[in-house]
Design a protein around this motif. Structure first.
Motif, PDB file in Angstrom:
ATOM      1  N   SER A  41       0.430  -7.695  -8.892  1.00 21.46           N
ATOM      2  CA  SER A  41       1.482  -6.941  -8.217  1.00 21.46           C
ATOM      3  C   SER A  41       1.491  -5.506  -8.745  1.00 21.46           C
ATOM      4  CB  SER A  41       2.847  -7.593  -8.463  1.00 21.46           C
ATOM      5  OG  SER A  41       3.869  -6.851  -7.841  1.00 21.46           O
ATOM      6  N   TRP A  42       1.376  -4.525  -7.860  1.00 20.15           N
ATOM      7  CA  TRP A  42       1.329  -3.141  -8.284  1.00 20.15           C
ATOM      8  C   TRP A  42       1.767  -2.221  -7.151  1.00 20.15           C
ATOM      9  CZ3 TRP A  42      -1.673  -0.001  -5.289  1.00 20.15           C
ATOM     10  CH2 TRP A  42      -2.647  -0.639  -4.492  1.00 20.15           C
ATOM     11  N   ALA A  43       2.129  -1.002  -7.508  1.00 19.33           N
ATOM     12  CA  ALA A  43       2.463   0.032  -6.516  1.00 19.33           C
ATOM     13  C   ALA A  43       2.350   1.393  -7.194  1.00 19.33           C
ATOM     14  CB  ALA A  43       3.876  -0.168  -5.976  1.00 19.33           C
ATOM     15  N   ILE A  44       1.939   2.384  -6.442  1.00 21.05           N
ATOM     16  CA  ILE A  44       1.800   3.737  -6.971  1.00 21.05           C
ATOM     17  C   ILE A  44       2.260   4.729  -5.913  1.00 21.05           C
ATOM     18  CG2 ILE A  44      -0.625   3.881  -6.218  1.00 21.05           C
ATOM     19  CD1 ILE A  44      -1.123   5.651  -8.710  1.00 21.05           C
ATOM     20  N   ARG A  45       3.062   5.698  -6.357  1.00 22.65           N
ATOM     21  CA  ARG A  45       3.527   6.756  -5.451  1.00 22.65           C
ATOM     22  C   ARG A  45       2.717   8.017  -5.693  1.00 22.65           C
ATOM     23  NH1 ARG A  45       7.384   8.444  -2.099  1.00 22.65           N
ATOM     24  NH2 ARG A  45       8.510   6.463  -2.215  1.00 22.65           N
ATOM     25  N   VAL A  46       2.126   8.546  -4.626  1.00 23.44           N
ATOM     26  CA  VAL A  46       1.343   9.784  -4.688  1.00 23.44           C
ATOM     27  C   VAL A  46       2.222  10.920  -4.178  1.00 23.44           C
ATOM     28  CG1 VAL A  46      -0.750  10.960  -3.920  1.00 23.44           C
ATOM     29  CG2 VAL A  46      -0.771   8.478  -4.301  1.00 23.44           C
ATOM     30  N   PRO A  47       2.394  11.992  -4.956  1.00 22.44           N
ATOM     31  CA  PRO A  47       3.265  13.089  -4.501  1.00 22.44           C
ATOM     32  C   PRO A  47       2.721  13.765  -3.257  1.00 22.44           C
ATOM     33  CG  PRO A  47       2.005  13.739  -6.438  1.00 22.44           C
ATOM     34  CD  PRO A  47       1.763  12.267  -6.255  1.00 22.44           C
ATOM     35  N   ALA A  48       3.579  14.473  -2.567  1.00 21.27           N
ATOM     36  CA  ALA A  48       3.179  15.184  -1.343  1.00 21.27           C
ATOM     37  C   ALA A  48       1.993  16.077  -1.639  1.00 21.27           C
ATOM     38  CB  ALA A  48       4.350  15.996  -0.809  1.00 21.27           C
ATOM     39  N   PRO A  49       0.870  15.871  -0.958  1.00 29.75           N
ATOM     40  CA  PRO A  49      -0.340  16.647  -1.269  1.00 29.75           C
ATOM     41  C   PRO A  49      -0.290  18.047  -0.684  1.00 29.75           C
ATOM     42  CG  PRO A  49      -0.757  15.150   0.554  1.00 29.75           C
ATOM     43  CD  PRO A  49       0.646  14.888   0.101  1.00 29.75           C
ATOM     44  N   GLU A  50      -0.905  18.984  -1.407  1.00 32.11           N
ATOM     45  CA  GLU A  50      -1.054  20.336  -0.876  1.00 32.11           C
ATOM     46  C   GLU A  50      -2.224  20.402   0.091  1.00 32.11           C
ATOM     47  OE1 GLU A  50      -1.434  23.087  -4.075  1.00 32.11           O
ATOM     48  OE2 GLU A  50       0.539  22.648  -4.915  1.00 32.11           O
ATOM     49  N   ASN A  51      -3.231  19.540  -0.143  1.00 33.07           N
ATOM     50  CA  ASN A  51      -4.409  19.479   0.716  1.00 33.07           C
ATOM     51  C   ASN A  51      -4.400  18.172   1.496  1.00 33.07           C
ATOM     52  OD1 ASN A  51      -5.760  21.902  -0.418  1.00 33.07           O
ATOM     53  ND2 ASN A  51      -5.821  20.655  -2.279  1.00 33.07           N
ATOM     54  N   ILE A  52      -5.339  18.033   2.388  1.00 35.50           N
ATOM     55  CA  ILE A  52      -5.519  16.773   3.090  1.00 35.50           C
ATOM     56  C   ILE A  52      -6.054  15.740   2.095  1.00 35.50           C
ATOM     57  CG2 ILE A  52      -6.775  15.592   4.940  1.00 35.50           C
ATOM     58  CD1 ILE A  52      -6.967  18.370   6.323  1.00 35.50           C
ATOM     59  N   LYS A  53      -5.389  14.601   1.996  1.00 37.78           N
ATOM     60  CA  LYS A  53      -5.823  13.537   1.092  1.00 37.78           C
ATOM     61  C   LYS A  53      -6.643  12.512   1.867  1.00 37.78           C
ATOM     62  CE  LYS A  53      -4.533  12.702  -2.655  1.00 37.78           C
ATOM     63  NZ  LYS A  53      -5.096  12.974  -3.995  1.00 37.78           N
ATOM     64  N   PHE A  54      -7.575  11.880   1.183  1.00 33.86           N
ATOM     65  CA  PHE A  54      -8.303  10.788   1.811  1.00 33.86           C
ATOM     66  C   PHE A  54      -8.590   9.719   0.774  1.00 33.86           C
ATOM     67  CE2 PHE A  54     -11.821  13.263   0.097  1.00 33.86           C
ATOM     68  CZ  PHE A  54     -12.652  12.288  -0.416  1.00 33.86           C
ATOM     69  N   VAL A  58     -12.689   0.354  -1.268  1.00 27.28           N
ATOM     70  CA  VAL A  58     -13.955  -0.301  -1.594  1.00 27.28           C
ATOM     71  C   VAL A  58     -13.787  -1.798  -1.741  1.00 27.28           C
ATOM     72  CG1 VAL A  58     -15.863  -0.373  -3.264  1.00 27.28           C
ATOM     73  CG2 VAL A  58     -14.739   1.805  -2.738  1.00 27.28           C
ATOM     74  N   LYS A  59     -12.622  -2.214  -2.237  1.00 21.17           N
ATOM     75  CA  LYS A  59     -12.399  -3.634  -2.520  1.00 21.17           C
ATOM     76  C   LYS A  59     -10.913  -3.958  -2.378  1.00 21.17           C
ATOM     77  CE  LYS A  59     -13.090  -6.972  -6.312  1.00 21.17           C
ATOM     78  NZ  LYS A  59     -13.526  -7.104  -7.730  1.00 21.17           N
ATOM     79  N   GLY A  60     -10.602  -5.101  -1.757  1.00 21.86           N
ATOM     80  CA  GLY A  60      -9.223  -5.545  -1.650  1.00 21.86           C
ATOM     81  C   GLY A  60      -8.497  -4.954  -0.465  1.00 21.86           C
ATOM     82  N   GLY A  61      -7.164  -5.015  -0.518  1.00 17.80           N
ATOM     83  CA  GLY A  61      -6.323  -4.499   0.552  1.00 17.80           C
ATOM     84  C   GLY A  61      -4.988  -4.064  -0.006  1.00 17.80           C
ATOM     85  N   CYS A  62      -4.238  -3.256   0.760  1.00 17.80           N
ATOM     86  CA  CYS A  62      -2.929  -2.777   0.295  1.00 17.80           C
ATOM     87  C   CYS A  62      -2.097  -2.320   1.478  1.00 17.80           C
ATOM     88  CB  CYS A  62      -3.105  -1.640  -0.713  1.00 17.80           C
ATOM     89  SG  CYS A  62      -3.745  -0.101   0.010  1.00 17.80           S
ATOM     90  N   GLN A  63      -0.836  -2.005   1.174  1.00 12.40           N
ATOM     91  CA  GLN A  63       0.065  -1.417   2.152  1.00 12.40           C
ATOM     92  C   GLN A  63       0.142   0.097   1.898  1.00 12.40           C
ATOM     93  OE1 GLN A  63       1.793  -2.965   4.612  1.00 12.40           O
ATOM     94  NE2 GLN A  63       1.330  -5.093   4.102  1.00 12.40           N
ATOM     95  N   LEU A  64       0.148   0.870   2.970  1.00 12.78           N
ATOM     96  CA  LEU A  64       0.341   2.312   2.891  1.00 12.78           C
ATOM     97  C   LEU A  64       1.644   2.661   3.592  1.00 12.78           C
ATOM     98  CD1 LEU A  64      -0.417   5.355   2.621  1.00 12.78           C
ATOM     99  CD2 LEU A  64      -1.764   5.083   4.731  1.00 12.78           C
ATOM    100  N   ARG A  65       2.533   3.332   2.873  1.00 12.32           N
ATOM    101  CA  ARG A  65       3.800   3.763   3.463  1.00 12.32           C
ATOM    102  C   ARG A  65       3.968   5.256   3.212  1.00 12.32           C
ATOM    103  NH1 ARG A  65       7.034   1.047   0.671  1.00 12.32           N
ATOM    104  NH2 ARG A  65       8.172   2.648  -0.508  1.00 12.32           N
ATOM    105  N   ARG A  96       7.676  -4.884  -2.451  1.00 12.02           N
ATOM    106  CA  ARG A  96       8.820  -5.048  -3.357  1.00 12.02           C
ATOM    107  C   ARG A  96       8.534  -4.497  -4.750  1.00 12.02           C
ATOM    108  NH1 ARG A  96       9.156 -11.386  -2.398  1.00 12.02           N
ATOM    109  NH2 ARG A  96       6.931 -10.955  -2.686  1.00 12.02           N
ATOM    110  N   ALA A  97       7.253  -4.191  -5.040  1.00 13.89           N
ATOM    111  CA  ALA A  97       6.894  -3.671  -6.360  1.00 13.89           C
ATOM    112  C   ALA A  97       7.437  -2.248  -6.530  1.00 13.89           C
ATOM    113  CB  ALA A  97       5.378  -3.673  -6.532  1.00 13.89           C
ATOM    114  N   ILE A  98       7.886  -1.934  -7.745  1.00  9.60           N
ATOM    115  CA  ILE A  98       8.406  -0.599  -8.040  1.00  9.60           C
ATOM    116  C   ILE A  98       7.224   0.343  -8.289  1.00  9.60           C
ATOM    117  CG2 ILE A  98       9.805   0.773  -9.622  1.00  9.60           C
ATOM    118  CD1 ILE A  98      11.424  -1.754 -10.203  1.00  9.60           C
ATOM    119  N   PRO A  99       7.119   1.410  -7.506  1.00  7.87           N
ATOM    120  CA  PRO A  99       5.940   2.290  -7.645  1.00  7.87           C
ATOM    121  C   PRO A  99       5.933   3.067  -8.964  1.00  7.87           C
ATOM    122  CG  PRO A  99       7.074   2.633  -5.543  1.00  7.87           C
ATOM    123  CD  PRO A  99       7.991   1.833  -6.401  1.00  7.87           C
ATOM    124  N   LYS A 100       4.753   3.188  -9.538  1.00  8.29           N
ATOM    125  CA  LYS A 100       4.558   4.073 -10.677  1.00  8.29           C
ATOM    126  C   LYS A 100       4.291   5.484 -10.159  1.00  8.29           C
ATOM    127  CE  LYS A 100       2.858   0.766 -14.102  1.00  8.29           C
ATOM    128  NZ  LYS A 100       1.800   0.491 -15.111  1.00  8.29           N
TER     129      LYS A 100
END
Length: 323
Positions: A41-54, A58-65, A96-100
């Protein structure tokens, strides 16, 4: 490198590939910056990017919000995602995981690929697309907030090969790995855009949809190849094998503007680049883009950009890094 004024006429003639012209004008450069592994169980929050992110999964699956985008999107192994929206987003195994905090995760990591959660059933490679600040608006107009190419889609075959090669480069770490990775990621951007263009009929009217429309492609190629030519609507319609009326109506329905308004906008993009990067006089630049007088060009430039050419050039020079 600055071009000599006598080369201006040749430079104004670009290519028969409008989409490549736009990417070159924006100076879009894709950079692979890292990634992470995860498990459990894991989650990570990425801050608003200044550039286009991509990122490429490669492996597994996840949710993008993405903040403000509604329902989360499921991303699976082999998928490629480009995010141009300047909003924070969360990747997670479990909503439900709390993002780091992603900034802290990467800043405190001692490796290029930090680990989240328990196990290693997930691996993501990520990076961003650098765009010249002066041309950033061009791609912002062109790209949707999210481009998601699924591994199972018909357009994903080349992307899957590119992901495999990226992984191979970083596992073997051979000489030239940085350059090879940069070129592979650049191809990922082009291939993702091609995949997105394959759904052009469902895209909103604008630059991107126009690039994928085969009916107006001959006219676009003419305008991009010779932006300084005094194109008439009849010539462009004939090149696209349509009547003048049908061409005008169809062009506006896919591009969002009339053919001649598109031509003016493209000329002004080239003019901005010329004023920023070249030493040619304003009169020479005006002639290379099809204007019969400097005043006519200046009026058109100010109408589109809100600034006179000489003021735009002065501001661009002042903004250049010193040294």
């Amino acid at each position: 490198m600055l071009e000599r004024p006598e080369n201006m006429r040749d430079r104004s003639k670009m290519s028969d590939d409008p989409f490549s012209d736009i990417l070159r004008l924006a100076n879009a450069r894709s950079v692979l910056s890292g990634g992470f592994t995860a498990g459990g169980s894991w989650a990570i929050r990425v801050p608003a990017p200044e550039n286009i992110k991509f990122f490429a999964l490669v492996k597994g699956g996840c949710q993008l919000r993405i903040d403000g985008e509604g329902a989360p999107v499921r991303v699976e192994e082999g998928d490629v995602v480009f995010i141009s929206a300047q909003r924070s987003f969360v990747l997670s195994s479990d909503p439900r995981a709390i993002p780091k905090d992603g900034t802290r995760v990467f800043a405190t990591s001692t490796t290029r690929f930090p680990k989240l959660g328990e196990g290693e059933d997930f691996f993501l490679l990520g990076g961003h697309v650098r765009i010249d600040a002066a041309s950033s608006g061009l791609l912002e107009e062109l790209l949707p907030s999210l481009m998601h190419v699924r591994a199972a889609s018909p357009q994903a075959t080349m992307l899957n090969w590119l992901i495999d090669r990226l992984v191979h480069e970083h596992e073997t770490n051979l000489s030239g790995v940085s350059l090879a990775s940069e070129l592979l990621v650049q191809l990922m951007l082009v291939q993702t855009l091609r995949a997105h263009l394959a759904t052009a009929s469902t895209l909103p009217a604008g630059w991107l949809r126009a690039m994928g429309d085969q009916r107006i492609a001959p006219a676009l190629r003419l305008m991009h190849r010779e932006p300084g030519h005094p194109w008439r609507l009849e010539e462009l319609a004939k090149a696209s094998a349509m009547s003048r009326t049908n061409f005008a109506v169809h062009f506006k329905s896919v591009a969002g503007v009339s053919p001649l308004a598109y031509l003016t906008a493209w000329r002004m993009r080239l003019a901005q680049r010329g004023l920023r990067d070249e030493d040619a006089s304003i009169a020479e630049l005006a002639r290379s883009l099809g204007y019969t007088s400097e005043s006519a060009f200046s009026n058109a430039f100010k109408r589109v950009t809100g600034r006179a050419p000489k003021h735009y050039r002065s501001a661009a020079k002042a903004a250049r890094p010193s040294g």
